[in-house]
Design a protein around this motif. Structure first.
Motif, short mmCIF file in Angstrom:
data_model
loop_
_atom_site.label_atom_id
_atom_site.label_comp_id
_atom_site.label_asym_id
_atom_site.label_seq_id
_atom_site.Cartn_x
_atom_site.Cartn_y
_atom_site.Cartn_z
N GLN A 1 0.85 -1.18 0.00
CA GLN A 1 0.00 0.00 0.00
C GLN A 1 0.89 1.24 0.00
O GLN A 1 2.10 1.14 0.17
N GLU A 2 0.27 2.37 -0.18
CA GLU A 2 1.03 3.61 -0.24
C GLU A 2 1.39 4.09 1.17
O GLU A 2 0.53 4.14 2.04
N TYR A 3 2.66 4.40 1.36
CA TYR A 3 3.16 4.93 2.63
C TYR A 3 3.88 6.24 2.38
O TYR A 3 4.56 6.39 1.36
N THR A 4 3.74 7.15 3.33
CA THR A 4 4.49 8.40 3.30
C THR A 4 5.53 8.34 4.41
O THR A 4 5.19 8.15 5.58
N ILE A 5 6.79 8.46 4.02
CA ILE A 5 7.89 8.43 4.97
C ILE A 5 8.37 9.86 5.17
O ILE A 5 8.69 10.55 4.20
N SER A 6 8.40 10.31 6.42
CA SER A 6 8.88 11.65 6.75
C SER A 6 10.24 11.49 7.43
O SER A 6 10.34 10.82 8.45
N VAL A 7 11.25 12.11 6.84
CA VAL A 7 12.61 12.01 7.36
C VAL A 7 13.05 13.41 7.77
O VAL A 7 13.15 14.31 6.94
N TYR B 1 6.83 6.81 9.45
CA TYR B 1 6.10 6.38 8.25
C TYR B 1 4.63 6.28 8.60
O TYR B 1 4.26 5.95 9.72
N ASN B 2 3.80 6.65 7.62
CA ASN B 2 2.36 6.72 7.83
C ASN B 2 1.60 6.30 6.59
O ASN B 2 2.10 6.46 5.47
N THR B 3 0.37 5.83 6.79
CA THR B 3 -0.54 5.59 5.68
C THR B 3 -1.29 6.88 5.41
O THR B 3 -1.22 7.83 6.20
N ASP B 4 -2.04 6.92 4.33
CA ASP B 4 -2.80 8.12 3.98
C ASP B 4 -3.82 8.51 5.06
O ASP B 4 -4.15 9.68 5.20
N GLU B 5 -4.31 7.53 5.82
CA GLU B 5 -5.29 7.82 6.86
C GLU B 5 -4.67 8.59 8.03
O GLU B 5 -5.37 9.27 8.78
N ASP B 6 -3.35 8.50 8.19
CA ASP B 6 -2.66 9.12 9.33
C ASP B 6 -2.15 10.52 9.04
O ASP B 6 -1.58 11.16 9.93
N ILE B 7 -2.30 10.99 7.81
CA ILE B 7 -1.71 12.27 7.42
C ILE B 7 -2.72 13.16 6.70
O ILE B 7 -3.74 12.69 6.22
N ILE B 8 -2.38 14.42 6.63
CA ILE B 8 -3.09 15.39 5.79
C ILE B 8 -2.08 15.75 4.71
O ILE B 8 -0.96 16.15 5.02
N TRP B 9 -2.47 15.56 3.44
CA TRP B 9 -1.50 15.80 2.37
C TRP B 9 -2.13 16.46 1.16
O TRP B 9 -3.33 16.39 0.96
N GLN B 10 -1.26 17.12 0.40
CA GLN B 10 -1.67 17.81 -0.82
C GLN B 10 -0.51 17.77 -1.81
O GLN B 10 0.62 17.49 -1.43
N GLU B 11 -0.84 18.07 -3.05
CA GLU B 11 0.17 18.29 -4.07
C GLU B 11 -0.29 19.45 -4.93
O GLU B 11 -1.47 19.78 -4.95
N LYS C 1 -1.31 13.74 11.24
CA LYS C 1 -2.49 14.18 11.98
C LYS C 1 -2.26 14.18 13.49
O LYS C 1 -2.59 15.14 14.17
N SER C 2 -1.71 13.11 14.03
CA SER C 2 -1.60 12.98 15.48
C SER C 2 -0.38 13.67 16.06
O SER C 2 -0.15 13.64 17.25
N SER C 3 0.39 14.31 15.22
CA SER C 3 1.63 14.94 15.65
C SER C 3 1.38 16.14 16.55
O SER C 3 0.46 16.92 16.32
N GLU C 4 2.22 16.29 17.54
CA GLU C 4 2.17 17.47 18.40
C GLU C 4 3.10 18.55 17.85
O GLU C 4 3.32 19.56 18.49
#
Length: 179
Positions: free
Chosen positions: A4-10, A78-88, A160-163
């Motif tokens: 599945q699609e994952y977004t990795i934030s480094v 790393y997160n799935t699309d459900e865990d993040i807010i994203w745009q392009e 989304k859940s990030s402080e």
């Protein structure tokens, strides 16, 4: 396991050559990067790489651990699309004559909330901000009218859940200084 699609934030220190070291992790495992974006963060001298891949969670976990071990890397999530807010962002160039003469084009532009970025006698450039599916839908709607040029940016995402990374960085620095 299903891919599945994952977004990795480094999150990294801003150092020359780091992109090469990070991309080597993916190429060694023969993993295609769907999207890559780098940018500064709210913390001075810290950069964020946003990397999108289509893989199994097990593979994403391994890659994240491997990237985390690189010098100058502070933290990897790393997160799935459900865990993040994203745009392009996407830019579209079409002939100005088509825009001014075709009522359908004007309706499409309004429907998708496109904004004019550049208006010239020979062409007009529009931008839209949204998710991949919205960009693809807008592209298909405009194709019959002749797209001269098209480009989309890499994904930008916030967890989304990030402080907030600043708070996490402070906690991280406190942990490392006490060891």
């Amino acid at each position: 396991m299903n891919k599945q699609e994952y977004t990795i934030s480094v999150f990294t220190e801003n150092q020359v050559g780091l992109l090469t070291r990070i991309s080597t992790v993916f190429s060694r495992r023969n993993i295609n990067v769907i999207s890559l974006n780098t940018s500064p963060t709210e913390v001075v001298s810290i950069s964020r790489f946003t990397i999108v891949i289509n893989e199994t969670e097990e593979m994403v976990r391994k890659i994240s651990r491997q990237i985390q071990k690189l010098v100058d890397v502070i933290k990897v999530y790393y997160n799935t699309d459900e865990d993040i807010i994203w745009q392009e962002l996407a830019l579209f160039k079409i002939e100005t004559k088509v825009v001014s003469e075709k009522v359908y084009v004007e309706r499409i532009l309004r429907q998708y909330g496109a904004t004019i970025v550049c208006l010239r006698n020979d062409y007009t450039v529009f931008s839209i901000v949204g998710q991949h599916e919205e960009t693809d839908s807008f592209l298909k709607a405009l194709e019959p009218f002749g797209i001269i040029e098209f480009i989309r940016s890499g994904r930008v995402a916030i967890i989304k859940s990030s402080e907030g990374f600043n708070k996490k960085l402070n906690s991280f620095e406190e942990m490392t200084s006490s060891n």
